[in-house]
Design an enzyme around this catalytic site. Structure first.
Site, short mmCIF file in Angstrom:
data_model
loop_
_atom_site.label_atom_id
_atom_site.label_comp_id
_atom_site.label_asym_id
_atom_site.label_seq_id
_atom_site.Cartn_x
_atom_site.Cartn_y
_atom_site.Cartn_z
N PRO A 1 0.86 -1.19 0.00
CA PRO A 1 0.00 0.00 0.00
C PRO A 1 0.88 1.24 0.00
O PRO A 1 1.82 1.33 0.80
CB PRO A 1 -0.76 -0.12 1.33
N CYS B 1 2.87 2.88 9.50
CA CYS B 1 3.13 4.17 8.86
C CYS B 1 3.53 5.22 9.90
O CYS B 1 2.83 5.41 10.88
CB CYS B 1 1.87 4.59 8.13
N ASN C 1 8.62 -7.53 3.90
CA ASN C 1 8.59 -6.26 3.17
C ASN C 1 9.78 -5.38 3.57
O ASN C 1 10.24 -5.43 4.69
CB ASN C 1 7.27 -5.52 3.47
N GLY D 1 12.80 -2.96 1.08
CA GLY D 1 14.07 -2.98 0.38
C GLY D 1 14.25 -4.10 -0.63
O GLY D 1 15.35 -4.26 -1.16
C1 LIG Z 1 4.97 6.90 -1.38
C2 LIG Z 1 4.76 5.86 -0.32
C3 LIG Z 1 3.55 5.80 0.36
C4 LIG Z 1 3.33 4.83 1.34
N1 LIG Z 1 2.09 4.73 1.93
C5 LIG Z 1 1.83 3.69 2.77
C6 LIG Z 1 0.50 3.44 3.24
O1 LIG Z 1 -0.47 4.13 2.88
N2 LIG Z 1 0.32 2.40 4.10
C7 LIG Z 1 1.36 1.61 4.51
O2 LIG Z 1 1.15 0.67 5.27
N3 LIG Z 1 2.61 1.82 4.06
C8 LIG Z 1 2.86 2.82 3.19
N4 LIG Z 1 4.12 2.96 2.67
C9 LIG Z 1 5.18 1.99 3.03
C10 LIG Z 1 5.18 0.81 2.04
O3 LIG Z 1 3.98 0.10 2.09
C11 LIG Z 1 6.36 -0.15 2.35
O4 LIG Z 1 6.16 -0.71 3.62
C12 LIG Z 1 7.71 0.54 2.33
O5 LIG Z 1 7.84 1.39 1.19
C13 LIG Z 1 8.87 -0.48 2.35
O6 LIG Z 1 8.80 -1.33 1.23
P1 LIG Z 1 9.75 -1.09 -0.08
O7 LIG Z 1 11.16 -0.96 0.44
O8 LIG Z 1 9.54 -2.30 -0.93
O9 LIG Z 1 9.28 0.17 -0.72
C14 LIG Z 1 4.36 3.94 1.70
C15 LIG Z 1 5.59 4.01 1.01
C16 LIG Z 1 5.79 4.94 0.01
C17 LIG Z 1 7.11 4.98 -0.73
#
Ligand SMILES: Cc1cc2nc3c(=O)[nH]c(=O)nc-3n(C[C@H](O)[C@H](O)[C@H](O)COP(=O)(O)O)c2cc1C
Length: 335
Positions: free
Chosen positions: A13, A96, A207, A209
């Site tokens: 998300p 978050c 989840n 990185g």
């Molecule tokens: C632009 C953006 C918005 C995000 N909004 C949410 C959100 O609404 N709810 C949530 O649980 N995490 C949110 N996250 C965190 C991501 O769900 C995820 O946990 C985090 O980016 C780490 O994963 P990644 O390294 O694969 O990006 C957001 C991340 C980004 C970059």
């Protein structure tokens, strides 16, 4: 690991990013991936424009609705209000770290109030015909010992949760911006592995990185599921590659250009309804990442999608700029 597990490959998300157009596009690349909505505040569902907050395209299944909230009654009422939309899962955001979110008592700050979280999850569960899951961090501020995390997860399990998504870093609620909170605290995958060993009956989705094929496949060997956020957004073709590795028998677009072609009917319908092309194309900029002409593709879409009357043909023109046959050469070049 069970290839049929519902959360084998998930897209995170992401507020402002994983809106319905983004999800509809990613769906073309990964028919079986589990997609998550942006966080929707439970209170907003009760008092706001439900169609705007909850509508989605039927192709988006399997699709989870992520809630932000901390009041069991409000969350339960929001689950009930959303039931007509037939999401496949409800997820509670406990990870978050944003200020705005903290002041409303959503997200990672709730990990400091485990009893409250349990109350929320139980209330959601009581009214939900679909699984209720949680998305957590491995710690928040000074609460990050192994014992504390195990107690927290035990409480999730007692509340009926079976699938836990873990962003494998802690959140610092004071002093770090939300962006820094996705980069500065170190990733500690081994702690999530220990959780999986400690709670063999729960499914942990890793989840944080994960941004390349080899690494993703390695984690898929050790976890029931993985969730990609930024990498899936910036390089959506990676999702298609992971999908091919996981489920080789399922037909996929053979090329990025073919993916665009398969997506055209959706774009056409959206534009025919009078909506702006740029709302869709802004999520497609990374499709040709790494290929010759990718910059021209991005530039044409950013500069021209807002023009009155811009429609699906812009996508076809823009993709003419890209040479997809060069992939092999380019790949070697970047390696
Ligand atoms: C632009 C953006 C918005 C995000 N909004 C949410 C959100 O609404 N709810 C949530 O649980 N995490 C949110 N996250 C965190 C991501 O769900 C995820 O946990 C985090 O980016 C780490 O994963 P990644 O390294 O694969 O990006 C957001 C991340 C980004 C970059």
């Amino acid at each position: 690991m069970n290839a049929d597990f519902s959360h084998r490959l998930c897209v995170a998300p992401m507020l402002d990013w994983t809106d319905r157009h983004c999800r509809a596009f990613l769906r073309v690349l990964a028919p079986r991936a589990r997609l998550y909505t942006e966080m929707v505040v439970a209170q907003a569902i009760l008092h706001g424009d439900r169609k705007r907050l909850l509508d989605y395209h039927p192709s988006e299944h399997p699709l989870a609705l992520q809630f932000g909230g901390s009041d069991p009654a409000v969350l339960a009422a929001a689950c009930e209000a959303a039931s007509a939309w037939q999401y496949d899962e409800y997820n509670l955001n406990l990870g978050c770290p944003s200020d705005r979110v903290q002041s409303g008592l959503f997200g990672a700050v709730l990990m400091k109030m485990p009893q409250r979280v349990a109350g929320c999850l139980k209330a959601m569960q009581a009214v939900s015909p679909v699984p209720v899951t949680a998305k957590i961090r491995i710690g928040v501020d000074e609460l990050d010992s192994e014992a504390w995390l195990e107690d927290f997860v035990a409480l999730l399990a007692e509340s009926g949760v079976r699938t836990v998504i873990v962003h494998a870093r802690k959140a610092w609620l004071k002093g770090l911006s939300p962006k820094e909170n996705r980069e500065v605290p170190p990733l500690e995958y081994e702690r999530v592995e220990r959780l999986q060993q400690h709670f063999p009956d729960l499914h942990f989705v890793l989840n944080g990185g994960i941004d390349n094929r080899a690494q993703a496949n390695a984690w898929l060997g050790r976890f029931p599921g993985i969730m990609l956020g930024r990498a899936a957004y910036h390089n959506p073709w990676l999702l298609r590659q992971l999908h091919a590795d996981l489920w080789p028998a399922i037909p996929l677009p053979a090329s990025r250009k073919q993916a665009v072609e398969q997506f055209l009917p959706y774009v056409e319908a959206h534009c025919a309804a009078g909506a702006g092309l740029q709302h869709i194309t802004r999520h497609m900029l990374g499709l040709f990442q790494g290929l010759p002409g990718a910059r021209q593709w991005r530039r044409m879409l950013t500069e021209q999608a807002r023009a009155t009357g811009a429609g699906p043909e812009l996508l076809l023109q823009a993709m003419q700029q890209v040479d997809e046959t060069e992939e092999g050469a380019c790949h070697v070049h970047h390696a």
